[in-house]
Design a protein around this motif. Structure first.
Motif, PDB file in Angstrom:
ATOM      1  N   GLY A 114       0.825  -1.202   0.000  1.00 60.59           N
ATOM      2  CA  GLY A 114       0.000   0.000   0.000  1.00 60.59           C
ATOM      3  C   GLY A 114       0.857   1.249   0.000  1.00 60.59           C
ATOM      4  O   GLY A 114       1.983   1.265   0.482  1.00 60.59           O
ATOM      5  N   GLY A 115       0.338   2.325  -0.560  1.00 59.61           N
ATOM      6  CA  GLY A 115       1.071   3.580  -0.628  1.00 59.61           C
ATOM      7  C   GLY A 115       1.524   3.900  -2.033  1.00 59.61           C
ATOM      8  O   GLY A 115       1.970   3.019  -2.771  1.00 59.61           O
ATOM      9  N   LEU A 116       1.425   5.194  -2.383  1.00 57.19           N
ATOM     10  CA  LEU A 116       1.770   5.669  -3.726  1.00 57.19           C
ATOM     11  C   LEU A 116       3.219   6.121  -3.743  1.00 57.19           C
ATOM     12  O   LEU A 116       3.673   6.866  -2.862  1.00 57.19           O
ATOM     13  CB  LEU A 116       0.843   6.823  -4.117  1.00 57.19           C
ATOM     14  N   ILE A 117       3.970   5.686  -4.743  1.00 58.21           N
ATOM     15  CA  ILE A 117       5.382   6.057  -4.901  1.00 58.21           C
ATOM     16  C   ILE A 117       5.478   7.014  -6.078  1.00 58.21           C
ATOM     17  O   ILE A 117       5.095   6.688  -7.202  1.00 58.21           O
ATOM     18  CB  ILE A 117       6.254   4.821  -5.137  1.00 58.21           C
ATOM     19  N   ASN A 118       5.984   8.191  -5.791  1.00 65.30           N
ATOM     20  CA  ASN A 118       6.001   9.233  -6.813  1.00 65.30           C
ATOM     21  C   ASN A 118       7.245   9.177  -7.695  1.00 65.30           C
ATOM     22  O   ASN A 118       7.192   9.553  -8.855  1.00 65.30           O
ATOM     23  CB  ASN A 118       5.890  10.610  -6.152  1.00 65.30           C
ATOM     24  N   ARG A 119       8.353   8.688  -7.136  1.00 65.34           N
ATOM     25  CA  ARG A 119       9.608   8.775  -7.880  1.00 65.34           C
ATOM     26  C   ARG A 119      10.477   7.557  -7.567  1.00 65.34           C
ATOM     27  O   ARG A 119      10.571   7.123  -6.414  1.00 65.34           O
ATOM     28  CB  ARG A 119      10.338  10.061  -7.511  1.00 65.34           C
ATOM     29  N   LEU A 120      11.136   7.030  -8.586  1.00 69.23           N
ATOM     30  CA  LEU A 120      12.041   5.886  -8.448  1.00 69.23           C
ATOM     31  C   LEU A 120      13.397   6.298  -9.017  1.00 69.23           C
ATOM     32  O   LEU A 120      13.489   6.766 -10.157  1.00 69.23           O
ATOM     33  CB  LEU A 120      11.494   4.674  -9.198  1.00 69.23           C
ATOM     34  N   THR A 121      14.455   6.113  -8.216  1.00 68.97           N
ATOM     35  CA  THR A 121      15.800   6.529  -8.629  1.00 68.97           C
ATOM     36  C   THR A 121      16.746   5.331  -8.583  1.00 68.97           C
ATOM     37  O   THR A 121      16.769   4.582  -7.604  1.00 68.97           O
ATOM     38  CB  THR A 121      16.336   7.648  -7.736  1.00 68.97           C
ATOM     39  N   THR A 122      17.520   5.172  -9.642  1.00 66.28           N
ATOM     40  CA  THR A 122      18.532   4.117  -9.702  1.00 66.28           C
ATOM     41  C   THR A 122      19.846   4.693 -10.207  1.00 66.28           C
ATOM     42  O   THR A 122      19.866   5.688 -10.947  1.00 66.28           O
ATOM     43  CB  THR A 122      18.107   2.978 -10.647  1.00 66.28           C
ATOM     44  N   SER A 123      20.931   4.067  -9.775  1.00 70.28           N
ATOM     45  CA  SER A 123      22.268   4.402 -10.289  1.00 70.28           C
ATOM     46  C   SER A 123      22.904   3.113 -10.795  1.00 70.28           C
ATOM     47  O   SER A 123      22.932   2.107 -10.074  1.00 70.28           O
ATOM     48  CB  SER A 123      23.131   5.023  -9.190  1.00 70.28           C
ATOM     49  N   GLU A 124      23.422   3.163 -12.019  1.00 73.56           N
ATOM     50  CA  GLU A 124      23.916   1.950 -12.668  1.00 73.56           C
ATOM     51  C   GLU A 124      25.321   2.148 -13.223  1.00 73.56           C
ATOM     52  O   GLU A 124      25.651   3.218 -13.753  1.00 73.56           O
ATOM     53  CB  GLU A 124      23.004   1.537 -13.832  1.00 73.56           C
ATOM     54  N   LEU A 125      26.114   1.102 -13.116  1.00 74.44           N
ATOM     55  CA  LEU A 125      27.379   0.998 -13.832  1.00 74.44           C
ATOM     56  C   LEU A 125      27.250  -0.152 -14.826  1.00 74.44           C
ATOM     57  O   LEU A 125      26.667  -1.192 -14.508  1.00 74.44           O
ATOM     58  CB  LEU A 125      28.538   0.726 -12.875  1.00 74.44           C
TER      59      LEU A 125
END
Length: 846
Positions: free
Chosen positions: A608-619
Motif C-alpha cells: 500500500g502507498g503511492l510512490i512518486n519517484r524511483l531513482t537508480t544508479s547503474e554501472l
C-alpha cells in the motif's frame, strides 16, 4: 669545336629516335555485329601480311601495336565476312568496325513443322559440359593456390542517363553544356549522360589458403569530392562499393546491387538454368566453347548470357558476358550487364584479367531520366605460391598506406592499369564546376532535408524534421526543435541538443550532450573512441529504449488501443566507447535515472502507498564483436549494413544502492546474436536470438519490460500485437525470424509477376518469467503490477507457454511499402488484446 660536334651528335640521335618512334603503329577499337550492334568477342585481328595479331576481349575491344609502320588490318571471325581496313602507318589511331554475317556460308536449311522438343538435362551435352565446369570449380579458383598476390585497379562511374534535350537545354545548364557527354547507343542507358561521380582505387591484394587469410592494401585512392556541406563523400563511396562488389563467378551465389544471384556454375545451376552449346572458337590459347545459358523461369534471381569454357582438362571459365531478364524483381534496376575476361597463367589455368559491371536505374522500364553506374576492374601482376610473411596479414583486412588519397596526377598516369578516356578525365574538373552552380546547391540542400531529415547550416545541423511535431495522450500536442554540431565546428568536440514542449501537460523537456573524440576523428566514424556526457529530461513509454536523441516520429503518434502510460525521466549519463580495427568494441557507462509515472501509470507499493519517484544508479560494461562489419558511413551518421556475418552483443549492468541516490542493488546480464542467412533463390532470413537474466529483488519498472508496439507501423524488433507494459520478466530468451523470399513465388504467377511484389514471413517467440521474489502476484514483489481503472490486471509475467506471434506480408508495393497481416498465437485472454492486425512499413530496397 667540341660543342658543335656534341650538338651535331645529339641532333642526329634525336632525329633517329623520333624517326623510329614515328614509325610505331598502334591501333585500338571495338568490333561489333553489323546487324545487332552487339560486341563480338574473340575476333582475330592482324596487321595485313604479317603474323602480328591479337583477339578482341568479351566487350569486342582490341589493341594492336607494331614497332614498324603498317598499312592495313584484317578482321576474321567464324560466320562473318572477313574485313580489311586501311590504316595510317606510323600513327596511334582508333578504328571501330562492324562485321557482316556471312549468309553465303550457310548451307541449305529445311524447316519442318512439329512439336517443340522439350528441354531436358538428361543426355544434354551442354549440361554435361557445365557439370564438368562445376566439378573443376575449386581447382580453378584462386583458393586452390597456397598463396597469391596481384594488383587490382578499380574505376567507378555514375551518371544521370537518358537526359532529355529539354533538360539539357535548361537555363541553369546554358553555360555548362560541357558537363554532358554522348553515350554509346549500344550501351545501357540513353544517348545523353551527365557524369556526377568518378572514383579510382589501386590495391595490392594478398591471399593465403592455410589458414585462409586475405589482405587488401590500398596504395592509391581518388574520387570526386563534393562540398561536405552538400554531400557526404564517405557515405556515398561506401554505398557504391557495397552495391558494386567484386564479381566471383566461382561462388555459388554472387552479390550484385545488394541482391544474391545464383551463379551459372553453382552446384544447383543445372536445376535453375538451361544451357546450350552455341559455338566453338579457336583462340591463341586453344579452343574455347561458347555456352549460352538462360533461366528456366525468367523472373527468378538468375543471370542470362554466355559462358566461355576452355576445351581442355581444366574446364576453366575464360570469359563471361551476362545480364538479367527485364522481368526480374529488382527495384529501380532497368538493365544490368556484366563482363568478365580471364587470361591464362603459366600453369595453364586462368585468372581474372578484367571485369565490368554496368547498371541502369530509373523509375520507368526504359524511358525517362535515370542513373547509370559502371564499375570496371583490371587485374595484373599475378604471382602464385610465393612466400608471404605472416606480417602482411596482421591487423585489419583492408588498410590504406599513408598518402594513398593524396596521389598526384603523375602517379595515376604512371600506375593506372586502365587509362581514363578524355571524357572521363574531365569529370573531376566538371564536378567542381557543377558545385558552384547556385541552383545545384539549393537542390542538394532540399534533398538532404527531405531524405536525411537534417538541414545543414555548416557547423550546425537542425533536425530531425520528423520530430518537430507529434502528439500523445499525456503531453497532447508536442513541439520540438533541436540539432547537432558537425565536424566543421570541431573534430574533437560534438554537441547535441533539443527542447520540446507539451501543450497538455504544459511541461518543458530538453536534452543536452557533449562528446569528446579521443582519436580526433568524427564520433560517427569507424573506429569510434570517445567520451560522452549527457542530460535528458523527457517522456518515454515503459519498455521503449530511450536513445540520446529520441526521434518522436510524427507518424508513430498514431497508436491503437489504450496507451495512456508514460514516464517522466531524468537521465544523467557518462559513457566511454572504444572500437578496434578488428570490429571488437567495449563501452563503459554510468547512468543515474529518476523516473516518475504519468497518465494511467501509477507506482503502488505492494503493502500500500503511492510512490512518486524511483531513482537508480547503474554501472555497465558492454562488449560487441561484429567481424567484417561494414557501414554506410556519413560525416554525422553511421548505419551498419546487414550481411552474412554475425554480430555478438553482451552487456552487464549493476545497480548500486546508495550511489547518488540509487535505491536498489541488482545485476542484469543480457546477450544477443544477430545474423543474416542467405538461402540463394529462396531469399534471406534475418535472425536474432536474445537472452537475459536479472539477479536481485527489484520493482517491476526495473525488470525487462518487453518491447511492445501499439502503432500501425510494423517494427522488426518489437512484438507488434503486444500492448505496452503487457509483460515483464526477470529472465527470458527470445527468437526473431524475418524472412524475405524476394518474389520467389509471386514471380511464377501470371500478371502478378509484373507487379514485382515480394513475399515476407516472420515469427517471434518469447519465453520467460518472474521468480517468486519479484512476482507481486505471489505477494513478494515490491511494487504492485499496473491495473486498469476497472481493477483488471494490466501487466503480466510469462507462464509456461511462450508469447508467440507471426506474420505474412507483401513487400515492394509501389517499390517502397511492406504490409503485414500479423497473428498473435498466445495469451489471447488478456484484456485489450487483438488477435489479428495489419501493419505497414516503408522500406527502400533494390
Amino acid at each position: 669545336m667540341k660543342v658543335v660536334y656534341s650538338f651535331f651528335i645529339a641532333m642526329v640521335w634525336l632525329a633517329t629516335g623520333l624517326s623510329a618512334f614515328a614509325q610505331k603503329t598502334v591501333v585500338s577499337g571495338t568490333v561489333r555485329d553489323a546487324v545487332s550492334k552487339e560486341p563480338l568477342p574473340y575476333v582475330s585481328v592482324f596487321f595485313k601480311g604479317t603474323t602480328i595479331g591479337t583477339q578482341t576481349d568479351l566487350n569486342g575491344n582490341y589493341v594492336l601495336s607494331s614497332v614498324s609502320p603498317q598499312e592495313g588490318l584484317s578482321f576474321n571471325y567464324v560466320g562473318y565476312i572477313t574485313l580489311s581496313k586501311h590504316i595510317n602507318p606510323g600513327f596511334e589511331q582508333k578504328l571501330d568496325v562492324t562485321l557482316v554475317p556471312d549468309a553465303k556460308a550457310l548451307g541449305e536449311v529445311t524447316v519442318v513443322g512439329g512439336k517443340k522438343a522439350r528441354y531436358r538435362n538428361k543426355d544434354n551435352p551442354a549440361v554435361e559440359l557445365i557439370r564438368q565446369v562445376i566439378a573443376h570449380r575449386e581447382e580453378n579458383r584462386i583458393s586452390n593456390f597456397n598463396t597469391a598476390a596481384f594488383r587490382q585497379y578499380d574505376k567507378m562511374l555514375f551518371s544521370m542517363s537518358n537526359v532529355s534535350e529539354k533538360f539539357k537545354n535548361k537555363r541553369i545548364f546554358r553555360n555548362y553544356q560541357f558537363l554532358f557527354q554522348e553515350q554509346d547507343s549500344t550501351l545501357i542507358g540513353g544517348k545523353n549522360l551527365l557524369p556526377i561521380y568518378i572514383q579510382e582505387k589501386l590495391t595490392d591484394k594478398y591471399f593465403a589458403s592455410d589458414p585462409t587469410r586475405n589482405k587488401s592494401v590500398i596504395i592509391g585512392e581518388k574520387q570526386v569530392n563534393f562540398d561536405q556541406q552538400l554531400v557526404d563523400n564517405n557515405g556515398m563511396k561506401v554505398y557504391f562499393e557495397r552495391m558494386y562488389q567484386d564479381i566471383d563467378i566461382y561462388k555459388n551465389n554472387i552479390s550484385v546491387i545488394s541482391n544474391e544471384f545464383l551463379s551459372p556454375i553453382a552446384n544447383a545451376a543445372p536445376s535453375f538454368y538451361k544451357f546450350f552449346i552455341t559455338d566453338t572458337i579457336k583462340t591463341g590459347n586453344g579452343e574455347v566453347i561458347e555456352l549460352a545459358f538462360t533461366p528456366r523461369n525468367g523472373t527468378d534471381m538468375l543471370f542470362e548470357g554466355k559462358l566461355y569454357v576452355s576445351n581442355d582438362k581444366h574446364y576453366a571459365v575464360t570469359g563471361v558476358s551476362m545480364g538479367v531478364n527485364k522481368n526480374i524483381n529488382l527495384n529501380f534496376v532497368r538493365a544490368l550487364k556484366i563482363d568478365l575476361d580471364f587470361e591464362p597463367t603459366v600453369s595453364g589455368k586462368y585468372s581474372l584479367a578484367k571485369s565490368k559491371l554496368i547498371a541502369d536505374f530509373g523509375l520507368g522500364k526504359t524511358k525517362g531520366m535515370g542513373f547509370t553506374g559502371e564499375r570496371s576492374s583490371t587485374y595484373k601482376n599475378y604471382q602464385y605460391d610465393i612466400k608471404l610473411p605472416d606480417t602482411i596479414f596482421q591487423g585489419r583486412s583492408i588498410v590504406a598506406v599513408a598518402g594513398a588519397s593524396a596521389r598526384d596526377e603523375q602517379y595515376w598516369e604512371k600506375n593506372r592499369l586502365d587509362p581514363l578516356s578524355k571524357e572521363q578525365a574531365k569529370i573531376y574538373h566538371n564536378i567542381d564546376t557543377l558545385q558552384k552552380i547556385p541552383s545545384f546547391q539549393r537542390t542538394v540542400k532540399i534533398a538532404t532535408l527531405l531524405f536525411a531529415g537534417y538541414g545543414n547550416l555548416g557547423p550546425y545541423e537542425i533536425g530531425p524534421v520528423n520530430t518537430f511535431y507529434s502528439f500523445n495522450n499525456v503531453e497532447g500536442f508536442r513541439l520540438r526543435f533541436g540539432g547537432r554540431t558537425t565536424p566543421e565546428l570541431s573534430k574533437r568536440f560534438y554537441f547535441e541538443n533539443y527542447a520540446a514542449y507539451g501543450f497538455k501537460d504544459e511541461k518543458w523537456k530538453f536534452f543536452l550532450s557533449a562528446t569528446y573524440s579521443i582519436n580526433n576523428k568524427s564520433i560517427y566514424q569507424f573506429p569510434q573512441n570517445y567520451v560522452r556526457g549527457s542530460f535528458q529530461r523527457d517522456t518515454k513509454i515503459p519498455g521503449q529504449e530511450l536513445q540520446f536523441v529520441q526521434e518522436d516520429n510524427f507518424l508513430l503518434s498514431f497508436k491503437r488501443g489504450l496507451n495512456d502510460m508514460l514516464l517522466y525521466n531524468d537521465f544523467y549519463r557518462l559513457d566511454y566507447v572504444h572500437e578496434y580495427e578488428n570490429h571488437f568494441s567495449y563501452a563503459f557507462g554510468f547512468k543515474k535515472w529518476s523516473q516518475t509515472p504519468a497518465g494511467g501509470l501509477n507506482y503502488l507499493a505492494n503493502g500500500g502507498g503511492l510512490i512518486n519517484r524511483l531513482t537508480t544508479s547503474e554501472l555497465s560494461v558492454a562488449l560487441r564483436y561484429a567481424p567484417n562489419e561494414k557501414f554506410i558511413q556519413g560525416k554525422i551518421y553511421r548505419v551498419p549494413i546487414a550481411d552474412r556475418y554475425p554480430v555478438f552483443n553482451l552487456r552487464y549492468t549493476a545497480g548500486i544502492k546508495g550511489l547518488l541516490g540509487g535505491e536498489y542493488n541488482y545485476h542484469n546480464l543480457t546477450g544477443s546474436v544477430d545474423k543474416r542467412f542467405y538461402l540463394s533463390q529462396l531469399g534471406y532470413s534475418d535472425v536474432t536470438v536474445e537472452g537475459s537474466y536479472i539477479a536481485g529483488k527489484v520493482p517491476f519498472p526495473l525488470l525487462a519490460i518487453h518491447r511492445a508496439n501499439q502503432t500501425y507501423a510494423y517494427q522488426l524488433n518489437s512484438y507488434n500485437l503486444m500492448n505496452f507494459l503487457e509483460f515483464v520478466s526477470d529472465h527470458y530468451v527470445s527468437v526473431n525470424i524475418d524472412h524475405n523470399f524476394n518474389g520467389f513465388f509471386f514471380n511464377k504467377l501470371p500478371l502478378i509477376k509484373k507487379l514485382k511484389l515480394r513475399e515476407v514471413v516472420s515469427f517471434k517467440a518469447l519465453y520467460g518469467g518472474l521468480r517468486d521474489e519479484n512476482n507481486p502476484v505471489s505477494g513478494s514483489g515490491i511494487y504492485q503490477l499496473p491495473a486498469f481503472d476497472n481493477g483488471l490486471q494490466r501487466t503480466y509475467s510469462l507462464g509456461n507457454q511462450p508469447y508467440m506471434e507471426g506474420s505474412v506480408g507483401i513487400g515492394n508495393i509501389f517499390k517502397l511499402l511492406r504490409v503485414d497481416l500479423v497473428r498473435r498465437f498466445t495469451y489471447l485472454d488478456n484484456p485489450e488484446v487483438t488477435k489479428w492486425g495489419i501493419r505497414a512499413r516503408v522500406k527502400f530496397d533494390f
